[in-house]
Design an enzyme around this catalytic site. Structure first.
Site, PDB file in Angstrom:
ATOM      1  CB  ALA A 293      -1.037  -0.007   1.263  1.00  0.00           C
TER       2      ALA A 293
ATOM      3  CD  GLU B 237       7.099  -6.960  -2.226  1.00  0.00           C
ATOM      4  OE1 GLU B 237       6.771  -5.627  -1.748  1.00  0.00           O
ATOM      5  OE2 GLU B 237       7.460  -7.670  -1.712  1.00  0.00           O
TER       6      GLU B 237
ATOM      7  CB  ALA C  84      -5.777  -6.891   2.568  1.00  0.00           C
TER       8      ALA C  84
ATOM      9  CB  CYS D  21      -5.859  -5.844   7.456  1.00  0.00           C
ATOM     10  SG  CYS D  21      -5.016  -4.604   7.021  1.00  0.00           S
TER      11      CYS D  21
ATOM     12  CD1 TRP E  84     -30.543   9.610  25.655  1.00  0.00           C
ATOM     13  CD2 TRP E  84     -29.071  11.027  24.970  1.00  0.00           C
ATOM     14  NE1 TRP E  84     -31.034  11.065  26.178  1.00  0.00           N
ATOM     15  CE2 TRP E  84     -30.127  11.784  25.463  1.00  0.00           C
ATOM     16  CE3 TRP E  84     -27.871  11.699  24.341  1.00  0.00           C
ATOM     17  CZ2 TRP E  84     -30.067  13.008  25.499  1.00  0.00           C
ATOM     18  CZ3 TRP E  84     -27.828  12.906  24.414  1.00  0.00           C
ATOM     19  CH2 TRP E  84     -28.914  13.847  25.052  1.00  0.00           C
TER      20      TRP E  84
ATOM     21  NE  ARG F   6     -27.562  12.730  29.045  1.00  0.00           N
ATOM     22  CZ  ARG F   6     -28.783  12.133  29.131  1.00  0.00           C
ATOM     23  NH1 ARG F   6     -29.360  11.232  28.209  1.00  0.00           N
ATOM     24  NH2 ARG F   6     -29.600  12.639  30.174  1.00  0.00           N
TER      25      ARG F   6
HETATM   26  C1  LIG Z   1      -1.557  -9.573  10.733  1.00  0.00           C
HETATM   27  C2  LIG Z   1      -1.690  -8.018  10.436  1.00  0.00           C
HETATM   28  C3  LIG Z   1      -3.153  -7.503  10.533  1.00  0.00           C
HETATM   29  C4  LIG Z   1      -3.285  -6.036  10.501  1.00  0.00           C
HETATM   30  N1  LIG Z   1      -4.472  -5.432  10.570  1.00  0.00           N
HETATM   31  C5  LIG Z   1      -4.601  -4.119  10.312  1.00  0.00           C
HETATM   32  C6  LIG Z   1      -6.071  -3.657  10.413  1.00  0.00           C
HETATM   33  O1  LIG Z   1      -6.909  -4.283  10.827  1.00  0.00           O
HETATM   34  N2  LIG Z   1      -6.238  -2.242  10.351  1.00  0.00           N
HETATM   35  C7  LIG Z   1      -5.056  -1.519   9.729  1.00  0.00           C
HETATM   36  O2  LIG Z   1      -5.348  -0.386   9.592  1.00  0.00           O
HETATM   37  N3  LIG Z   1      -3.918  -2.191   9.813  1.00  0.00           N
HETATM   38  C8  LIG Z   1      -3.673  -3.344  10.003  1.00  0.00           C
HETATM   39  N4  LIG Z   1      -2.522  -3.797   9.690  1.00  0.00           N
HETATM   40  C9  LIG Z   1      -1.290  -2.939   9.232  1.00  0.00           C
HETATM   41  C10 LIG Z   1      -1.311  -2.641   7.908  1.00  0.00           C
HETATM   42  O3  LIG Z   1      -1.316  -4.066   7.186  1.00  0.00           O
HETATM   43  C11 LIG Z   1      -0.012  -2.062   7.221  1.00  0.00           C
HETATM   44  O4  LIG Z   1      -0.112  -0.850   7.845  1.00  0.00           O
HETATM   45  C12 LIG Z   1       0.118  -1.921   5.950  1.00  0.00           C
HETATM   46  O5  LIG Z   1       0.391  -3.041   5.194  1.00  0.00           O
HETATM   47  C13 LIG Z   1       1.484  -1.109   5.747  1.00  0.00           C
HETATM   48  O6  LIG Z   1       1.883  -1.039   4.329  1.00  0.00           O
HETATM   49  P1  LIG Z   1       3.154  -0.770   3.696  1.00  0.00           P
HETATM   50  O7  LIG Z   1       3.156  -0.715   2.373  1.00  0.00           O
HETATM   51  O8  LIG Z   1       3.793   0.468   4.315  1.00  0.00           O
HETATM   52  O9  LIG Z   1       4.251  -1.842   4.398  1.00  0.00           O
HETATM   53  P2  LIG Z   1       4.186  -3.359   4.147  1.00  0.00           P
HETATM   54  O10 LIG Z   1       2.879  -3.877   4.115  1.00  0.00           O
HETATM   55  O11 LIG Z   1       5.063  -4.034   5.016  1.00  0.00           O
HETATM   56  O12 LIG Z   1       4.596  -3.702   2.520  1.00  0.00           O
HETATM   57  C14 LIG Z   1       5.956  -3.522   2.506  1.00  0.00           C
HETATM   58  C15 LIG Z   1       6.504  -4.205   1.147  1.00  0.00           C
HETATM   59  O13 LIG Z   1       7.716  -3.690   0.795  1.00  0.00           O
HETATM   60  C16 LIG Z   1       8.593  -4.939   0.285  1.00  0.00           C
HETATM   61  N5  LIG Z   1       9.691  -4.495   0.628  1.00  0.00           N
HETATM   62  C17 LIG Z   1      10.566  -4.220   1.893  1.00  0.00           C
HETATM   63  N6  LIG Z   1      11.882  -3.751   1.777  1.00  0.00           N
HETATM   64  C18 LIG Z   1      12.098  -4.012   0.441  1.00  0.00           C
HETATM   65  C19 LIG Z   1      13.152  -3.732  -0.586  1.00  0.00           C
HETATM   66  N7  LIG Z   1      14.302  -3.500   0.062  1.00  0.00           N
HETATM   67  N8  LIG Z   1      13.183  -4.178  -1.657  1.00  0.00           N
HETATM   68  C20 LIG Z   1      11.940  -4.631  -2.326  1.00  0.00           C
HETATM   69  N9  LIG Z   1      10.851  -4.839  -1.482  1.00  0.00           N
HETATM   70  C21 LIG Z   1      10.781  -4.599  -0.242  1.00  0.00           C
HETATM   71  C22 LIG Z   1       8.101  -5.835   1.491  1.00  0.00           C
HETATM   72  O14 LIG Z   1       8.174  -7.247   1.058  1.00  0.00           O
HETATM   73  C23 LIG Z   1       6.664  -5.675   1.370  1.00  0.00           C
HETATM   74  O15 LIG Z   1       5.654  -6.443   0.711  1.00  0.00           O
HETATM   75  C24 LIG Z   1      -2.102  -5.426   9.892  1.00  0.00           C
HETATM   76  C25 LIG Z   1      -0.925  -5.897   9.610  1.00  0.00           C
HETATM   77  C26 LIG Z   1      -0.742  -7.094   9.803  1.00  0.00           C
HETATM   78  C27 LIG Z   1       0.671  -7.864   9.781  1.00  0.00           C
END
Ligand SMILES: Cc1cc2nc3c(=O)[nH]c(=O)nc-3n(C[C@H](O)[C@H](O)[C@H](O)COP(=O)(O)OP(=O)(O)OC[C@H]3O[C@@H](n4cnc5c(N)ncnc54)[C@H](O)[C@@H]3O)c2cc1C
Length: 441
Positions: free
Chosen positions: A12, A34, A42, A44, A430, A438
């Protein structure tokens, strides 16, 4: 020549920013790296996949590499960025399957490297049956191990929301599940009185919660703790995450709270032409007035949108966070926003709190469930500083009303005056959040 944007990370943070920039500036040349096999997924949903409520991991993928390619983004899965040279404007890339290294030039760079589960420096923490979960690839590995071992005894280290969601998931396997938490309560994002309600719900699911207990080591088939040994054929790490910020640090980019990459309101890092979004970077907490690291999907998506707009030359601002989050553990819904009472006191606020019990629907209406709401307000200004909700189905998303109040610095009086909706199937006349306001008054 069109500008070239390199995105590091396929989820994301990076892909959200890259996609937004590409939509606004179609001639932008975008290449994304990646290291895993999937994009735009997701995480999540992982606990619900493990627990069998979601049928497949593929259902958690919002956009595959091929779908990104069709939108004009060159996606290289299985490729890890191992270095960033800001002076030359190149990233060094390594093919994960051992296929060699290369360099790729960029005019603009967006880092969305995410975070990884913390691994405490314990003897045995690298044993194959010890797993943290961040990506879908991690989830696949964990599941394979769980199936191989049969997972009769699962120990979850840490009582954060991911640990508790995973604990519940393994009860659906018929596993004996123990959560070991070093502090006096699970879910430290809640006040102790509210977290106690969650512990009770877990009791009802036969999950053993051991608070004030520390894990001291992991050995084949067991976990040793300050309170004795626990049988374990699977260990899940749930003590939080740390940002993947080493690439940025090594490139000379500034890090801040918990080693997260420091960004400004446009998601720009301390280096020219480099943006960051998601779990790898920090954000501004509007109530605390300081920079924090809150790794959530909600925050990531909003940050990625702002970064993408700014990359494409548009105008957008990331207005900050207030720590709003929801989860569900053992059929109990939990929401929190702003500051807990303990956090508010630690931050130096003089505050009051109120806790009320009500029902999610009119009390006489079928399936009305109990709901407990806690509100915290500053004594001098009357501003609502935060709220917490624990209750049955229909409870958690009510936190959004409190979040809106906290965001807009509303007082409890103003919350009471809100024109909220009511009909018996949805709430008492409410709404419980107003009943709490309240009580606070
Ligand atoms: C089990 C679980 C449940 C969750 N539930 C919720 C929820 O209910 N609600 C909520 O708001 N959030 C939730 N989260 C958090 C949410 O998933 C994360 O905030 C979100 O995925 C962050 O996205 P990101 O892209 O910043 O990082 P990430 O999802 O960590 O993605 C980073 C990507 O970069 C890649 N990467 C890293 N370094 C390198 C590199 N040097 N070269 C190439 N690729 C690289 C990794 O392989 C990874 O695919 C949850 C997380 C987990 C693990």
């Amino acid at each position: 020549m069109p500008d070239r944007l390199v995105a590091i990370g396929g989820n994301a943070g990076a892909m959200g920013a890259a996609s937004q920039a590409k939509r606004m500036q179609p001639d932008l040349d975008v290449v994304a790296f990646e290291r895993g096999r999937r994009t735009s997924y997701a995480a999540c949903g992982v606990p619900f996949f493990v627990g069998g409520e979601v049928a497949s991991l593929d259902a958690l993928v919002a956009r595959t590499p091929a779908e990104h390619e069709r939108r004009g983004i060159d996606v290289r899965v299985g490729h890890e960025v191992v270095g960033v040279d800001l002076d030359r404007g190149v990233v060094s890339v390594r093919a994960v399957d051992g296929g060699g290294a290369s360099e790729e030039g960029f005019d603009k760079l967006v880092m969305g490297t995410g975070a990884r589960p913390l691994r405490p420096p314990l003897p045995g923490v690298d044993l194959p049956f010890v797993h943290g979960v961040q990506t879908l690839d991690d989830a696949e590995e964990l599941l394979a191990e769980a199936e191989r071992s049969g997972s009769e005894d699962v120990v979850v280290v840490g009582g954060g929301y991911i640990g508790l969601e995973m604990a519940e998931a393994f009860t659906r396997w018929g596993a004996r599940v123990t959560v070991v938490e070093s502090s006096p309560q699970v879910l430290r994002a809640l006040d102790a009185d509210m977290a106690e309600l969650v512990s009770r719900a877990m009791d009802g699911f036969d999950i053993v919660v051991r608070t004030n207990v520390e894990v001291t080591g992991i050995e084949p088939a067991k976990v040793t703790t300050t309170a004795g040994e626990l049988p374990a054929d699977l260990v899940v790490l749930g003590i939080g995450v740390t940002p993947n910020s080493e690439l940025a640090r090594d490139a000379g980019i500034e890090l801040g709270a918990r080693n997260a990459i420091v960004v400004d309101e446009q998601q720009r890092t301390s280096a020219d032409g480099v943006w960051a979004a998601g779990d790898c970077c920090d954000s501004f907490h509007r109530v605390l007035g300081e920079r924090v690291h809150i790794p959530l999907g909600t925050v990531t998506n909003r940050q990625a949108r702002v970064a993408g707009i700014d990359i494409a030359g548009g105008d957008a601002t990331f207005a900050g966070v207030i720590g709003t989050a929801v989860t569900r553990v053992c059929r109990t819904e939990i929401g929190r926003t702003g500051l807990t009472e303990a956090e508010a006191e630690r931050a130096g606020f003089t505050c009051r709190s109120a806790v009320i019990e009500s029902t999610t629907r009119a009390s006489y209406y079928p399936d009305a469930e109990p709901i407990t709401v806690k509100l915290v307000a500053e004594t001098t200004s009357g501003h609502v500083l935060g709220g917490q909700i624990v209750g049955g189905a229909g409870s958690a998303k009510r936190i959004d009303t409190i979040a809106t109040a906290v965001w807009n610095e509303m007082t409890a009086e103003e919350m009471v005056n809100l024109d909220l909706a009511y009909a018996p199937p949805f709430s008492p006349v409410w709404d419980p959040v107003q009943t709490a306001a309240r009580r606070l008054l």
